[in-house]
Scaffold this active site. Structure first.
Site, PDB file in Angstrom:
ATOM      1  N   ASP A 176      16.672  27.267 -10.054  1.00 11.14           N
ATOM      2  CA  ASP A 176      15.393  26.798  -9.514  1.00 11.14           C
ATOM      3  C   ASP A 176      14.380  27.909  -9.347  1.00 11.14           C
ATOM      4  O   ASP A 176      13.197  27.635  -9.139  1.00 11.14           O
ATOM      5  CB  ASP A 176      15.606  26.100  -8.172  1.00 11.14           C
ATOM      6  CG  ASP A 176      15.329  24.607  -8.294  1.00 11.14           C
ATOM      7  OD1 ASP A 176      15.287  24.125  -9.445  1.00 11.14           O
ATOM      8  OD2 ASP A 176      15.139  23.944  -7.272  1.00 11.14           O
ATOM      9  N   ASP A 228     -32.606  22.480 -27.272  1.00 11.91           N
ATOM     10  CA  ASP A 228     -31.313  22.434 -27.962  1.00 11.91           C
ATOM     11  C   ASP A 228     -30.366  21.448 -27.305  1.00 11.91           C
ATOM     12  O   ASP A 228     -29.604  20.757 -27.959  1.00 11.91           O
ATOM     13  CB  ASP A 228     -30.637  23.808 -27.917  1.00 11.91           C
ATOM     14  CG  ASP A 228     -31.309  24.786 -28.856  1.00 11.91           C
ATOM     15  OD1 ASP A 228     -30.936  25.944 -28.832  1.00 11.91           O
ATOM     16  OD2 ASP A 228     -32.214  24.359 -29.597  1.00 11.91           O
ATOM     17  N   GLY A 237     -21.606  21.064 -32.885  1.00 11.12           N
ATOM     18  CA  GLY A 237     -22.541  19.966 -33.073  1.00 11.12           C
ATOM     19  C   GLY A 237     -23.970  20.465 -33.119  1.00 11.12           C
ATOM     20  O   GLY A 237     -24.767  20.026 -33.935  1.00 11.12           O
ATOM     21  N   LEU A 238     -24.293  21.427 -32.272  1.00  8.61           N
ATOM     22  CA  LEU A 238     -25.638  21.984 -32.282  1.00  8.61           C
ATOM     23  C   LEU A 238     -25.918  22.648 -33.616  1.00  8.61           C
ATOM     24  O   LEU A 238     -26.982  22.521 -34.191  1.00  8.61           O
ATOM     25  CB  LEU A 238     -25.772  23.021 -31.166  1.00  8.61           C
ATOM     26  CG  LEU A 238     -25.856  22.482 -29.757  1.00  8.61           C
ATOM     27  CD1 LEU A 238     -25.837  23.627 -28.761  1.00  8.61           C
ATOM     28  CD2 LEU A 238     -27.126  21.678 -29.584  1.00  8.61           C
TER      29      LEU A 238
END
Ligand code: SF4
EC number: 1.3.7.7
Length: 510
Positions: free
Chosen positions: A36, A280, A415-416
């Site tokens: 443990d 943007d 994406g930008l």
């Protein structure tokens, strides 16, 4: 309890370890099987703590089960008390030890160790890690609390409750919240459990009110203080600009002070509102986002995403059944049905069905999003080693809002770029033969390296394939062209069609 390879939360004794590890002068004896001690790695490897948790394990083995495991517990407790001399000794059982019914707390108390013993009852088969943390903190607060009459408390002073070990950015959130409170002239009495000693917990009653940063960890203790000792608590969590403003107002009301100095920090420190309005960033508006995490961070992320980034919420959920009601209520407000599940496969199916463009989740959702090819930012525990950065990266306050901006927008940056590529596709600078723009207008790619294979007797591009190729960003288009032509030539194809292009993409993507 269900065996799983991935879990959002560990057993409740891991929650107890999160409290004891955060504190000073506290030690825990954990009745637990050999092996443990793995839990130590959560703190030393994932959170990069420079010391092991203050936990002594009894580490019983299979061979011990026929003899007296209770003796092991007594020996461990006695040795831990002598060696570490803590102000408080916590005693608990892990899942397997719970089945032995040794009553670790009772045994440790019977030893007369000369230190206060706080026994923890952690039902591993019904409860989980966050509950274990909340229960441990509550037991400590309740056991050590010294009442102070309300009229003797300083109104403009508070305790900050909740930050603990393995929390998501707790260390950095404390600094932000301290700055907000400091700007309003509110004194901080105790921060706990992080870096607090049991002696500090005895002073909690001196504060005018409690700031609850993480209800999952401190909600139980703060509710008890409010109910039993009439010490009010906050309910808002300052994640995002709007929530930070709300938090400042709530705290100023409780303290009876002017919120203006803390509000003024927004103008000085916070860039999120302007960035999200900038040209943007309008590209982010309407992006579909799936949010999943602990209740506090998931509810906050849904609000910030929709109100401050312009995202559309595609899903909202939590693994925390204890806080399911709060998440259901929040989801309802967005016209969604909350996903309440601690089964990562169910979460994966829900994300796939929702088709989001961004996932805000835990370490688990990061894996899921990667498999599905979707961008992801981590917003909540459980987190991995890279989510405990060396630099400060709070989630709360105005600087926290800046951090949210940076980390959530990053996965969408491609994406930008695509957006800009579409705008400038026809420009002289952006065509297959153009070199890197930073090398100047005369830099061009040598003709031989970018030559159309059709002019050298290689496969010929048909009209559709050529059009599809032009959709690929210019900076990888040359490579895509060459790879596709090599792929077609190897297979003896005279013409490159759309199918050839896709097959080549799949081939090189493997
Ligand atoms: S006691 Fe619980 S945490 Fe420890 S190894 Fe067994 S199942 Fe895992």
């Amino acid at each position: 309890m269900e065996l799983a390879t991935w879990t959002y939360e560990g057993p409740p004794h891991v929650g107890a370890m999160r409290i004891v590890t955060a504190m000073r002068d506290t030690h825990m004896v954990l009745h637990a099987p050999q092996g443990d001690t793995y839990a130590d790695l959560l703190f030393t490897m994932i959170e990069r703590r420079d010391r092991r948790p203050p936990v002594t394990y009894t580490t019983f083995r299979a061979a011990d089960l026929g003899s007296d495991t209770a003796d092991l517990l007594k020996t461990s407790a006695r040795e831990a008390g002598e060696r570490f001399a803590p102000q408080v000794l916590l005693v608990a059982a892990s899942c397997t030890a719970e089945l032995l019914q040794d009553d670790p707390g009772g045994l440790a108390r019977s030893l007369g160790l000369g230190v206060p013993v706080v026994p923890l009852d952690l039902p591993a088969y019904q409860k989980k890690e966050d509950w274990g943390a909340a229960e441990t903190f509550y037991r400590l607060v309740r056991g050590l609390h010294r009442p102070v009459p309300a009229e003797q408390r300083q109104r403009a002073s508070c305790n900050i409750l909740g930050p603990c070990a393995l929390g998501f950015r707790h260390r950095d959130d404390i600094a932000e919240v301290r700055a907000l409170l400091g700007a309003m002239g509110i004194a901080i009495n105790v921060v706990a459990p992080d870096d607090a000693s049991p002696a500090d917990l005895t002073r909690l009653g001196e504060a005018g009110f409690n700031v609850v940063l993480y209800p999952e960890i401190a909600g139980t203790a703060a509710d008890w203080l409010a109910r039993t000792h009439r010490q009010p608590r906050t309910h808002g969590v300052p994640i995002g600009v709007g929530a930070t403003r709300d938090f400042i107002r709530e705290v100023a009301d409780l303290a009876g002070v002017d919120p203006a100095p803390a509000m003024a920090l927004e103008r000085r420190d916070c860039r999120l509102p302007w960035y999200s309005r900038s040209v943007d960033s309008t590209y982010l508006t309407g992006k579909r986002v799936f949010v999943f995490g602990d209740a506090t961070h998931a509810i906050a992320a849904a609000r910030v995403g929709t109100e401050e980034f312009g995202f559309e919420l595609a899903g909202l959920g939590t693994y925390s059944r204890t806080f399911a009601r709060d998440v259901r209520k929040a989801a309802d407000g967005y016209g969604l049905e909350a996903l309440i599940s601690d089964d990562h496969l169910e979460v994966e199916a829900a994300i796939a069905a929702a088709c989001p463009e961004l996932v805000l989740g835990t370490q688990m959702e990061r894996h899921i999003a990667k498999r599905l090819g979707i961008g992801c930012a981590v917003i909540s525990a459980p987190a991995h080693v890279q989510d405990y950065p060396a630099r400060r990266a709070p989630q709360m306050g105005f600087e926290g809002a800046n951090v949210l901006w940076d980390s959530w927008v990053h996965p969408l940056v491609m994406g930008l770029e695509e957006h800009l590529l579409a705008m400038f596709r026809g420009d002289a600078e952006f065509h297959d033969e153009a070199g890197a723009s930073h090398l100047g207008v005369h830099a061009t790619i040598p003709v031989a390296a970018n030559e159309d294979a059709s002019s050298t007797g290689g496969p010929v591009w048909d009209f559709q394939a050529e059009a599809e190729l032009k959709k690929i960003p210019f900076f990888v288009r040359g490579k895509a062209r060459r790879n596709t032509e090599a792929f077609a030539a190897e297979r003896g194809s005279a013409t490159i069609t759309l199918d050839t292009l896709y097959e080549a993409k799949a081939h090189y993507g493997r």
